[in-house]
Design a protein around this motif. Structure first.
Motif, PDB file in Angstrom:
ATOM      1  N   ARG A 277      -6.025   5.598  -2.987  1.00  0.00           N
ATOM      2  CA  ARG A 277      -5.819   7.053  -3.181  1.00  0.00           C
ATOM      3  C   ARG A 277      -7.132   7.763  -3.499  1.00  0.00           C
TER       4      ARG A 277
ATOM      5  N   LYS B 226      -5.307   3.526   0.428  1.00  0.00           N
ATOM      6  CA  LYS B 226      -4.607   2.617  -0.469  1.00  0.00           C
ATOM      7  C   LYS B 226      -4.978   2.895  -1.921  1.00  0.00           C
TER       8      LYS B 226
ATOM      9  N   PRO C 284       8.765   3.065  -4.024  1.00  0.00           N
ATOM     10  CA  PRO C 284       7.450   2.910  -4.685  1.00  0.00           C
ATOM     11  C   PRO C 284       6.497   4.076  -4.409  1.00  0.00           C
ATOM     12  N   TYR C 285       6.674   4.781  -3.290  1.00  0.00           N
ATOM     13  CA  TYR C 285       5.806   5.932  -3.016  1.00  0.00           C
ATOM     14  C   TYR C 285       6.054   7.030  -4.056  1.00  0.00           C
TER      15      TYR C 285
ATOM     16  N   GLU D  41       0.975   9.697 -10.994  1.00  0.00           N
ATOM     17  CA  GLU D  41      -0.214  10.558 -10.913  1.00  0.00           C
ATOM     18  C   GLU D  41       0.053  11.946 -11.496  1.00  0.00           C
TER      19      GLU D  41
ATOM     20  N   MET E  68       0.849  -1.204   0.000  1.00  0.00           N
ATOM     21  CA  MET E  68       0.000   0.000   0.000  1.00  0.00           C
ATOM     22  C   MET E  68       0.877   1.244   0.000  1.00  0.00           C
ATOM     23  N   TYR E  69       0.634   2.106  -0.969  1.00  0.00           N
ATOM     24  CA  TYR E  69       1.448   3.320  -1.111  1.00  0.00           C
ATOM     25  C   TYR E  69       0.555   4.551  -1.143  1.00  0.00           C
ATOM     26  N   PRO E  70       0.056   4.974   0.024  1.00  0.00           N
ATOM     27  CA  PRO E  70      -0.836   6.137   0.070  1.00  0.00           C
ATOM     28  C   PRO E  70      -0.043   7.422  -0.180  1.00  0.00           C
TER      29      PRO E  70
ATOM     30  N   LYS F 189       4.672   6.092  -7.419  1.00  0.00           N
ATOM     31  CA  LYS F 189       3.211   6.235  -7.470  1.00  0.00           C
ATOM     32  C   LYS F 189       2.825   7.718  -7.585  1.00  0.00           C
ATOM     33  N   ASP F 190       3.479   8.566  -6.816  1.00  0.00           N
ATOM     34  CA  ASP F 190       3.201  10.008  -6.913  1.00  0.00           C
ATOM     35  C   ASP F 190       3.493  10.502  -8.327  1.00  0.00           C
TER      36      ASP F 190
END
Lengths: 291, 794
Positions: A44, A42, B116-117, B124, A1-3, B120-121
Motif C-alpha cells: 500500500r 501490496k 480481508p480487503y 487504515e 495481497m490486499y491492495p 485492511k481498509d
C-alpha cells in the motif's frame, strides 16, 4: 495481497491506452511487468485509481538492431529476453553484462527493460546502462511521439519526465562510434537484493582510441548518477592504467552514497572506484589481447 | 526368512517423505486453506512507533466502512480482563496496547470484517494519537541510570532489568584463572535474526455458542501447550477447547509462543459468534513474532601454554525486547546457554547472565536455537578459535587436546550437564581428512604469497537435545515429556498419533519407520497423525530438536507394548507357552520349530477375532516417555573461504560436515535437516540480521531488507557421518534438527577470521557483510555491533 481498490483496464491499442491515461488524469498507472508496481500495491505504498495493463498492446515486445547499429528495445521486452538475446551478446557488452544481474531469475521472466527505466529507482540497473550508453526513451502521448535522452529522463528518485498521458514505448541505444565495449559490475548481498553499489561502463573504441565513453553509478545517490567527468576523462586517448585510475577516482568522487545496512558511505565509494577500475582494466586487457 | 527391514521402510531406509506427495502437488492444508461457513476476516493495526504513550484511539471511521463487523482495542479487551496475557516465562505481554506501545509493530487494534480487503481498509481508517517517548534499542541504553522505564505497567519493576542469573563454580573458576599461563578475552554480539518461516502465523477461531466448543485452527508447533494456555488465559474449560495445527509451512521455533493475534481472533469469534480468520502478513511476522539471539558476550578462557583450557568465564547480556516471552524451560533464564563447552574436558566454569527489556519485539528463543544452545556453541567456538591464534596453536590441535575422551563417559560438563557418549576426535579427524587440512594449509600459504586470502574455519560441538527429563524441564510447571498412541487394525494396518507436531521434519515418514522397525509392519501401512488435541495424545510439541529424542522414543515404547501383547496372542495361536516364542522382525515363531510361526498381521487379525480367554480384545495402546536424560549429538563443521582483499567479499570454497546424531532412522531426512541448517548458518554469518535505528524502527521488516539466501548463493555441502548410539534412547537416536544451525555459524566466521589472521583482527560481529570485512582489512581493527543504519539521517 490486499491492495486498495482500483479500476483495472486492459486496452488493445496504444491509442486506447493513451485515452485511458487521459481519463485517469494522473491517477492512472501503467502495468507492464509489474515487478515493482505489484509489491508497492501490496505494501500500500502506491494507491493508483486505475491500472492500465499494456500487456495486450501489439508490437511492443521487440528487440531489434537497425542497419546502422541502433538497438531498439520495446516496452514489453522482458529482462529474460534480453539476457538470452544473441543480438545483445554480440553487439552490446554493457547490456549483456548487466542482464544476468538484474533482480532474480523469477523477476526477469516478467519485468520489462523499459518499465525498469521508467520506475526510476536509484537502484535500477537499466537506467544506469542507458545513461552510460547515451540512450533515449521514446514516448507516445496524445500529441505524438518524442524522444528523451536517458540522461534527462530520470528527474529524481521514482520520478521521470513523462506526462501523465504519455507511454514509454521503446528504449533506443545509438550505434557505437567504433567498437562497443563495456561492462557492468554490481555488489549485492544476495541475488535480488538492491545493489550495495553498481557501476555501468560503456566505451566506444576506434583502434585503441576512446571515441565515446559513459559511466553511470547505481545505489550511491538519490538517483542514478551520471559520472560525466569520469567518462570524459577517457575520451580522445587510449586506455592506460593512468587513465583508468583517473576515471575510477573521478567516478568515486561523483558518487553520493549514504551509510545504511548495506554498507558505509566510504565503502560504497570504494566499491565504485574498484568496479570502475576493474571494468576498464578488463576492457584494456581484452583490447591488448586482440591487438 | 526374516523380513528385509530396509524393504519395508524400517530403520535406515531412505524413504521418500510421504507428506511430500501432497505438498509438491499443492494439496497441503494450511491454516489459510481453512474456509468455514460464515467466516469473517481479521486484520491487526500495529504501532508505527517503538515507544509512545497512547493518548486516544478513534475508531469511528473504521466503523463507517460497510462490511466491518467488529473493531477491537485494548479497552475492549481490558473490559474482559484480556488486554494482557501471561507469557511462557512468567511475565505478562500486552494483547492489544492500552497504555503505551513498547515496540514498533506492537498490536494496537483489530478489525473484523466480511473480507480481508475491507478489514485492511478499515485498519487504515483508525486514528491513533501517540505521544512519542524515547526508544531504547540496546542493553546499554536499557541499563543507563536515567533510562526511561519500559515496563511501567509492572509493580516492583524499578528499571529495565529482567533478571540476573548465574550457574557454575565461581570460586573454582577464579582459581583456574590465577593458575593460567594465558587468559584469552573476547567480546562479541550474536545479532538478532528471525527464523522467517515461509508461512507466517495465523488462526481460524470458531466458537460455537450452541455447544460451548471452541475450535482453533492455528500455526502452532505445540498445540497441547496452546490448549492449556487458552484454558488458563480465556478461562474456558479445557475439554471444550480443540486446537488443530494443520500443515505448517515451517516453524523453526517461531510458532511456539502464544501471539496476540491468536487470542484476539478467539475473542472476536466469541463476540461475533462466527468463525474468524487471522492471517499475519510477512512484515507482521518479521517485526512482531519470536526472533532469535540478540545476545552480547564477554568471554574469558584460562589456558595453559599447550592449549589446555583450565576455566571458562562467560557473561551474557540478552535483549529480550519489551516482554519476557521466551518459550523455554522455566528454570533456565537464559535457556541452555550453560551447555557451552560440553564437548571439552574443563575443570571449572562460571556463567553470569543479565536479561533486559528494550523497545523491540519480544522473543529470543527461536530459529532452531534449542533454547539458546546456538549462542552457547557459537561463543564457545569463537572463543576457542581466538585463544588458539593468541597461543600460536593449530586450530585442530587445540580442540583435540581439550576434547572429552571416548572412554571418559558419562562425563560431567563444566556447568553440570551429564553427557553420555561420543567419538569427538574421530569426527574431527574424519572432517579434516575430507577437506585435506594439511593440503589446504599449504595452499593457503602459497596463496598468501600472491596476495590472496584463504581461510579455514573449524567448529566442533556437542549440544543438549530432547528436553527434557521431568526433574529439570518444565514449561510453566508442565513437565516436558511426550506421548504416542498406536492402533493396529485387524488387517495389520495401523494409525499412530503423537503429541509432537511436524513442520517439515518429516514425522509422517519417520514415525512410520520406527513402527516398521519395532513391529515389522511396512511403513506404508502406518498412517501418522499429529496436531489435533481432540485426537492426539498429550505432548509438549516440536522444537529444540526434541521430537525424535522424546516423541520418537514414545513411538518405540508404544510399539513394544503392542509387540508384547501380540506375543501373547502368538503363543495362543501357536498353542505353545509364551516363553517358547521367539521374535524376528514381523514374525513370532516357536523356538524349537522355527518353521511354525505367525506374522504380526496374523496376530492383529486374531486380536479382533480369536483372542485367548480372559484377554481384552484389540491391539492398541499408548505410551508416555519421560527421557532419563538429554541426548548429545556431536558435529564437526569445517569451512574454507577466499576473501577478496579489494572488496571484502568472501566466497565459500567448501563446507564439510561430520554429524554424529546417533542412529539415523531415515538418512535422507537427516541429511536434509543438516543441509537446511548449514544454509541457515551461512545466512547468519553472511547476510542475515535484524537491527533497529535510534528511533527503534525495525530494519529487516521485509524480504528486501531481511535476506534469505537463495540456491544461487548457498554453497554445496559435503556430508559425512559417524554413529555413536545414544545409550539411553530406545533406538539409539540423538536428535539432529538444529545441529548445523547451532554449530555451523562459527565455522564460517572462523574461516574468514583465519583468512584475516595476519591483520591482527580478532573479531568481526556477524553478519560478515563485505563492507565490515573490508573495514577490518583496511584498519586492522575489530568490527563490533550491528551494521550502520543511515547514521547521517539520525
Amino acid at each position: 495481497m490486499y491492495p486498495p481498490r482500483f479500476r483495472y483496464e486492459a486496452p488493445r491499442s496504444l491509442r486506447e491506452a493513451i485515452t485511458l491515461l487521459q481519463e485517469g488524469g494522473g491517477e492512472a498507472k501503467i502495468l507492464a511487468g509489474g515487478q515493482s508496481l505489484i509489491p508497492m500495491l501490496k505494501l500500500r505504498f502506491a494507491s493508483p485509481g486505475m491500472l492500465v495493463d499494456i500487456n495486450n498492446l501489439p508490437g511492443l515486445d521487440h528487440l531489434t538492431r537497425d542497419g546502422d547499429g541502433t538497438i531498439r528495445i520495446g516496452a514489453l521486452c522482458r529482462h529474460e529476453h534480453i539476457e538470452r538475446s544473441e543480438l545483445i551478446t554480440e553487439h552490446q557488452p554493457t547490456i549483456a553484462a548487466a542482464a544476468p544481474l538484474v533482480a532474480d531469475p523469477i523477476v526477469r521472466t516478467r519485468g520489462t527493460f523499459v518499465g525498469s527505466v521508467c520506475h526510476a529507482d536509484p537502484q535500477g540497473d537499466w537506467a544506469a546502462c542507458m545513461i552510460a550508453l547515451d540512450g533515449a526513451i521514446v514516448a507516445e502521448g496524445p500529441g505524438g511521439r518524442r524522444s528523451i535522452a536517458a540522461r534527462d529522463f530520470v528527474t529524481g528518485p521514482f520520478q521521470n519526465v513523462l506526462a501523465s498521458d504519455e507511454i514509454a514505448v521503446e528504449a533506443v541505444i545509438p550505434p557505437p562510434q567504433g567498437e562497443a565495449r563495456g561492462g557492468y559490475l554490481k555488489l549485492e548481498r544476495r541475488i535480488g537484493d538492491f545493489a550495495t553499489a553498481a557501476v555501468a561502463v560503456a566505451v566506444d573504441l576506434r583502434g585503441d582510441q576512446v571515441t565515446r565513453a559513459g559511466i553511470a553509478l547505481v545505489g550511491v545517490g538519490g538517483t542514478t548518477i551520471d559520472a560525466r567527468d569520469a567518462a570524459d576523462a577517457l575520451v580522445g586517448s587510449p586506455l592506460s592504467s593512468d587513465a583508468i585510475e583517473r576515471a575510477a577516482e573521478l567516478a568515486a568522487e561523483a558518487a553520493q552514497p549514504r551509510s545504511d545496512h548495506r554498507g558505509s558511505a566510504s565503502y560504497k565509494r570504494h566499491i565504485v572506484r574498484t568496479f570502475t577500475s576493474r571494468i576498464l582494466t578488463q576492457i584494456d586487457r581484452s583490447t591488448q589481447k586482440a591487438a | 526368512m526374516a523380513i528385509d527391514e530396509v524393504k519395508i521402510g524400517g530403520m535406515g531406509a531412505r524413504q521418500k517423505r510421504v507428506e511430500d506427495n501432497r505438498f509438491i502437488r499443492g494439496k497441503g492444508n494450511y491454516v489459510d486453506d481453512i474456509v468455514l461457513p460464515g467466516m469473517l476476516h481479521m486484520e491487526i493495526l500495529r504501532s508505527p512507533l517503538a515507544h509512545a504513550r497512547i493518548r486516544s484511539i478513534d475508531v469511528s471511521k473504521a466503523w463507517d466502512i460497510p462490511g466491518v463487523r467488529l473493531v477491537l482495542t485494548g479497552e475492549t479487551l481490558a473490559a474482559r480482563n484480556l488486554a494482557w496475557m501471561p507469557t511462557l516465562s512468567y511475565d505478562t505481554q500486552a494483547v492489544l496496547a492500552t497504555d503505551k506501545v513498547r515496540f514498533q509493530g506492537q498490536e494496537v487494534a483489530a478489525v473484523v470484517a466480511d473480507d480481508p480487503y475491507i478489514a485492511k481498509d478499515a485498519v487504515e481508517a483508525i486514528i491513533v494519537d501517540y505521544e512519542p517517548l524515547p526508544a531504547i534499542v540496546n542493553p546499554d541504553q536499557a541499563m543507563a541510570p536515567d533510562a526511561p522505564l519500559i515496563r511501567d505497567d509492572k509493580a516492583n519493576q524499578p528499571d529495565n532489568k529482567i533478571f540476573d542469573w548465574e550457574v557454575g563454580d565461581r570460586e573454582g573458576t577464579d582459581r583456574a584463572f590465577t593458575e593460567a599461563d594465558h587468559v584469552s578475552t573476547i567480546e562479541m554480539h550474536y545479532p538478532r535474526s528471525h527464523p522467517s518461516p515461509i508461512e507466517a502465523c495465523g488462526s481460524v477461531a470458531d466458537f460455537d455458542r450452541s455447544t460451548g466448543k471452541l475450535t482453533v485452527y492455528m500455526t502452532s508447533q505445540a498445540p497441547h501447550i496452546i490448549r492449556a494456555a487458552v484454558a488458563m488465559v480465556a478461562e474456558l474449560p479445557e475439554h471444550q477447547i480443540r486446537i488443530i495445527s494443520p500443515d505448517i509451512g515451517g516453524g523453526f521455533g517461531n510458532k511456539v509462543p502464544v501471539y496476540p493475534g491468536y487470542v484476539i481472533s478467539i475473542l472476536a469469534s466469541i463476540l461475533a459468534e462466527r468463525p474468524v480468520k487471522w492471517i499475519e502478513d510477512k512484515t507482521g511476522n518479521l517485526i512482531s513474532t519470536g526472533f532469535g539471539r540478540d545476545v552480547y558476550l564477554k568471554g574469558e578462557l584460562a589456558l595453559r601454554k599447550d592449549g589446555r583450557i583450565l576455566g571458562v568465564r562467560m557473561h551474557t547480556t540478552s535483549d529480550h525486547g519489551a516482554f519476557f516471552s521466551d518459550a523455554q524451560p522455566s528454570k533456565f533464564k537464559i535457556g541452555l546457554m550453560h551447555s557451552a563447552f560440553a564437548c571439552y574436558d574443563i575443570p571449572s566454569a562460571h556463567l553470569t547472565a543479565t536479561g533486559v527489556y528494550t523497545n523491540k519485539a519480544p522473543g529470543g528463543v527461536a530459529y532452531r536455537c534449542s533454547f539458546r544452545v546456538t549462542e552457547a556453541m557459537f561463543f564457545q567456538e569463537r572463543m576457542v578459535h581466538a585463544a588458539a591464534d593468541e597461543l600460536g596453536l593449530d586450530q585442530a590441535e587445540i580442540r583435540r587436546v581439550n576434547f572429552v575422551r571416548d572412554d571418559d563417559f558419562p562425563h560431567r560438563t563444566p556447568f553440570g550437564f551429564l553427557t553420555d557418549s561420543g567419538q569427538y576426535t574421530k569426527c574431527l579427524d574424519l572432517g579434516l581428512a575430507a577437506i585435506d587440512y594439511e593440503g589446504f594449509r599449504r595452499e593457503q600459504a602459497a596463496a598468501r604469497e600472491q596476495g590472496r586470502l584463504l581461510g579455514i574455519g573449524i567448529s566442533t560441538m556437542t549440544e543438549p537435545l530432547g528436553a527434557g527429563n521431568s526433574r529439570e524441564y518444565d514449561i510453566l510447571g508442565i513437565k516436558m515429556f511426550d506421548a504416542a498412541e498406536l492402533r493396529v487394525h485387524m488387517t495389520g494396518r495401523a494409525i499412530l498419533r503423537t503429541g509432537a507436531k511436524t513442520q517439515g521434519q518429516g514425522h509422517e515418514t519417520t514415525w512410520a519407520q520406527i513402527v516398521a522397525h519395532e513391529l515389522g509392519i511396512p511403513a506404508d501401512d502406518v498412517v501418522v497423525e499429529e496436531g489435533d488435541t481432540d485426537t492426539a495424545p498429550f505432548g509438549m510439541g516440536t522444537y529444540a530438536s526434541r521430537s525424535t529424542p522424546v516423541a520418537g522414543a514414545a513411538v518405540s515404547m508404544v510399539a513394544r507394548k503392542i509387540r508384547a501383547k501380540a506375543r501373547k496372542i502368538a503363543a495362543h495361536l501357536l498353542e505353545v507357552s509364551e516363553e517358547d516364542i521367539e521374535w524376528e522382525l514381523g514374525r513370532f515363531y516357536v523356538r524349537s520349530a522355527p518353521d511354525r510361526g505367525v506374522t504380526i498381521q496374523e496376530c492383529a487379525m486374531a486380536a479382533y477375532s480369536n483372542v485367548p480367554d480372559g484377554m481384552e480384545p484389540g491391539l492398541e495402546n499408548h505410551a508416555y516417555y519421560d527421557p532419563p536424560n538429554l541426548t548429545w549429538p556431536f558435529a564437526a563443521y569445517i569451512v574454507t573461504v577466499e576473501v577478496d582483499p579489494d572488496t571484502g567479499v568472501w566466497d565459500v570454497l567448501r563446507v564439510v560436515a561430520v554429524d554424529d546424531c546417533g542412529v539415523r532412522i531415515n538418512p535422507m531426512i537427516v541429511e536434509g535437516q543438516i543441509m537446511g541448517g548449514l544454509t541457515e548458518a551461512y545466512a547468519m554469518a553472511n547476510m542475515q540480521f535484524i537491527t533497529f535505528d535510534a528511533d527503534g524502527n525495525c530494519v529487516g521488516s521485509n524480504y528486501m531488507d531481511y535476506l534469505l539466501p537463495t540456491a544461487w548463493e548457498t554453497p554445496g555441502f559435503e556430508l559425512h557421518e559417524v554413529v555413536t548410539p545414544c545409550p539411553h534412547h530406545p533406538i539409539g537416536a540423538k536428535g539432529v534438527g538444529e545441529c548445523a544451525t547451532v554449530g555451523g555459524p562459527a565455522a564460517f566466521v572462523n574461516a574468514v577470521m583465519d583468512a584475516l589472521k595476519d591483520t591482527g583482527v580478532r573479531n568481526i560481529d556477524m553478519p560478515l557483510l563485505p563492507d565490515r570485512v573490508h573495514q577490518a582489512l583496511t584498519t586492522g581493527q575489530d568490527v563490533s555491533g550491528a551494521p550502520p543504519v543511515d547514521p547521517e539521517a539520525s
